[in-house]
Design a protein around this motif. Structure first.
Motif, PDB file in Angstrom:
ATOM      1  N   ARG A 121       0.873  -1.127  -0.218  1.00 21.18           N
ATOM      2  CA  ARG A 121       0.043   0.009   0.116  1.00 21.18           C
ATOM      3  C   ARG A 121       1.017   1.263  -0.059  1.00 21.18           C
ATOM      4  N   ALA A 152      -1.688   4.192  -1.292  1.00 21.58           N
ATOM      5  CA  ALA A 152      -3.020   4.621  -0.153  1.00 21.58           C
ATOM      6  C   ALA A 152      -3.161   5.965  -0.054  1.00 21.58           C
ATOM      7  N   ALA A 155      -5.730   6.547  -2.906  1.00 27.96           N
ATOM      8  CA  ALA A 155      -6.876   6.106  -2.607  1.00 27.96           C
ATOM      9  C   ALA A 155      -7.706   6.928  -1.864  1.00 27.96           C
ATOM     10  N   ASN A 159     -11.181   9.061  -2.256  1.00 32.16           N
ATOM     11  CA  ASN A 159     -12.274   9.084  -1.159  1.00 32.16           C
ATOM     12  C   ASN A 159     -12.596  10.575  -0.890  1.00 32.16           C
ATOM     13  N   HIS A 165     -15.373   5.963  -4.216  1.00 30.66           N
ATOM     14  CA  HIS A 165     -14.712   5.252  -3.180  1.00 30.66           C
ATOM     15  C   HIS A 165     -13.594   4.775  -3.554  1.00 30.66           C
ATOM     16  N   SER A 167     -10.048   2.453  -2.932  1.00 30.19           N
ATOM     17  CA  SER A 167      -9.640   1.454  -2.001  1.00 30.19           C
ATOM     18  C   SER A 167      -8.343   0.773  -2.555  1.00 30.19           C
ATOM     19  N   VAL A 169      -6.579  -3.095  -2.998  1.00 32.51           N
ATOM     20  CA  VAL A 169      -6.921  -4.309  -2.791  1.00 32.51           C
ATOM     21  C   VAL A 169      -5.747  -5.059  -3.038  1.00 32.51           C
ATOM     22  N   SER A 179      -8.652   0.251  -6.674  1.00 28.84           N
ATOM     23  CA  SER A 179      -9.803   0.176  -6.891  1.00 28.84           C
ATOM     24  C   SER A 179     -10.784   1.399  -6.813  1.00 28.84           C
TER      25      SER A 179
END
Length: 348
Positions: A121, A152, A155, A159, A165, A167, A169, A179
């Motif tokens: 991440r 990360a 992501a 958000n 959203h 994220s 994965v 994603s």
């Protein structure tokens, strides 16, 4: 100086002193008795107040649904296909429809260049621009990254845009992917990723955006959401799965009757509590704490009048009194409800 004891004088000085002390305590005893009496009165009113609070709750529930003639219930013949709830003022009737497709939200994932998967991440994505576009190429939102931005972090930035959203994965050891999922369903919320961050590689749809499709009387109806508010007047339909169902709305006579009965039950309970506190029990010769209290008497009268007073003459309205809808006063001053007569009045 000398003294004569009670024994020598023949006087019971101990008893005399005790009697004198009792006399001196009379004002205190009287105050204590008054305090006890006032405490009984206070406790009695506290008890009545609790009953009035319960009555208020029943009245709030009674009035929340609008007029008794406007209370409705709705049912779906196949809840696994669709459920329905009253959200407005419907008309009686039913509607049968087929759910042929549910609405879905788009979800897109990145595929990194061969041999360049993100190890964790916290792997850096590099500096550049990450843009979400509509299918026609117009921009929806954009994120600018720096040399220290991690997967990360990106992501988290997505958000924060609202409507999406993001994220990370973990696909496998040493393979982490980004994603992105649209917050809303339907083709109107489809998006395309445009970015110069080469480390991300390409993006493909894991789930393609689609609308909900219904067939109603041979017509195809399309909605962007599985929550449909404009298919049946006054009813919200939540689509669950493909299939056929019938949504039926009817007048909720039972619910309206229960609302009336609940209010009458609470009025009866309040009247009974007032009666307990204002009556005299000849067997025990004990008076209620509020016996003779004018406020308690007025409250009792007001509650009874609230039920029994005739409503103002309304043209065409045959129901202007409690008796006309099946509510009558019984011998103990409370009320009874004739369910058959009440439901007949509600139905008409």
């Amino acid at each position: 100086m000398f003294s004569i004891s009670g024994l020598a004088s023949g006087l019971d000085t101990d008893n005399m002193i005790a009697q004198l002390l009792k006399v001196e305590r009379l004002p205190v005893v009287k105050l204590e008795q008054q305090q006890t009496s006032l405490r009984r009165v206070d406790d009695a009113w506290g008890s009545v107040t609790k009953r009035l609070s319960a009555l208020r709750t029943a009245l709030d529930a009674f009035s929340k649904g609008g007029s008794l003639a406007e209370r409705w219930k709705v049912a779906s013949s196949t809840p696994a296909t669709a459920t329905a709830t009253i959200t407005g003022t419907p008309a009686p009737g039913s509607l049968t429809f087929d759910v042929t497709q549910l609405a879905r939200a788009q979800s897109s994932n990145n595929t990194p260049p061969t041999g360049q998967a993100f190890a964790s991440r916290d792997t850096l994505v590099g500096a550049g621009t990450f843009t979400l576009q509509r299918p026609d190429g117009s921009a929806i939102a954009s994120v600018t990254t720096t040399a220290t931005t991690t997967l990360a972090d990106l992501a988290a930035e997505l958000n924060g845009l609202g409507g999406f959203h993001g994220s990370v994965v973990k696909v496998g050891d040493g393979d982490h992917r980004l994603s992105i999922t649209a917050a809303a369903t339907g083709t109107a919320n489809a998006f395309v990723v445009a970015t110069d961050l080469t480390a991300l590689g390409t993006f493909s749809n894991g789930v393609t955006a689609q609308d909900a499709n219904l067939t109603v009387g041979g017509m195809t109806v399309t909605r962007s959401s599985n929550t449909v508010t404009d298919l049946v007047d006054g009813v919200t339909v939540d689509l669950k799965a493909a299939g056929t169902t019938t949504v039926t709305t009817t007048q909720d006579v039972d619910g309206a009757a229960k609302a009336v009965r609940d209010v009458i039950d609470e009025i009866n309970a309040t009247l009974a509590r007032l009666k307990d506190h204002t009556s005299y029990d000849p067997a025990t010769k004990v008076s209620g704490a509020l016996q003779g209290d004018s406020t308690a008497r007025r409250l009792t009268d007001q509650l009874r009048r609230a039920v029994m007073d005739v409503v103002g003459d309304i043209a065409g309205n045959a129901y202007t009194s409690a008796g006309s809808v099946g509510i009558s006063m019984n011998e103990d001053g409370g009320f009874t409800v004739d369910e058959t007569k009440l439901k007949a009045a509600l139905t008409s």
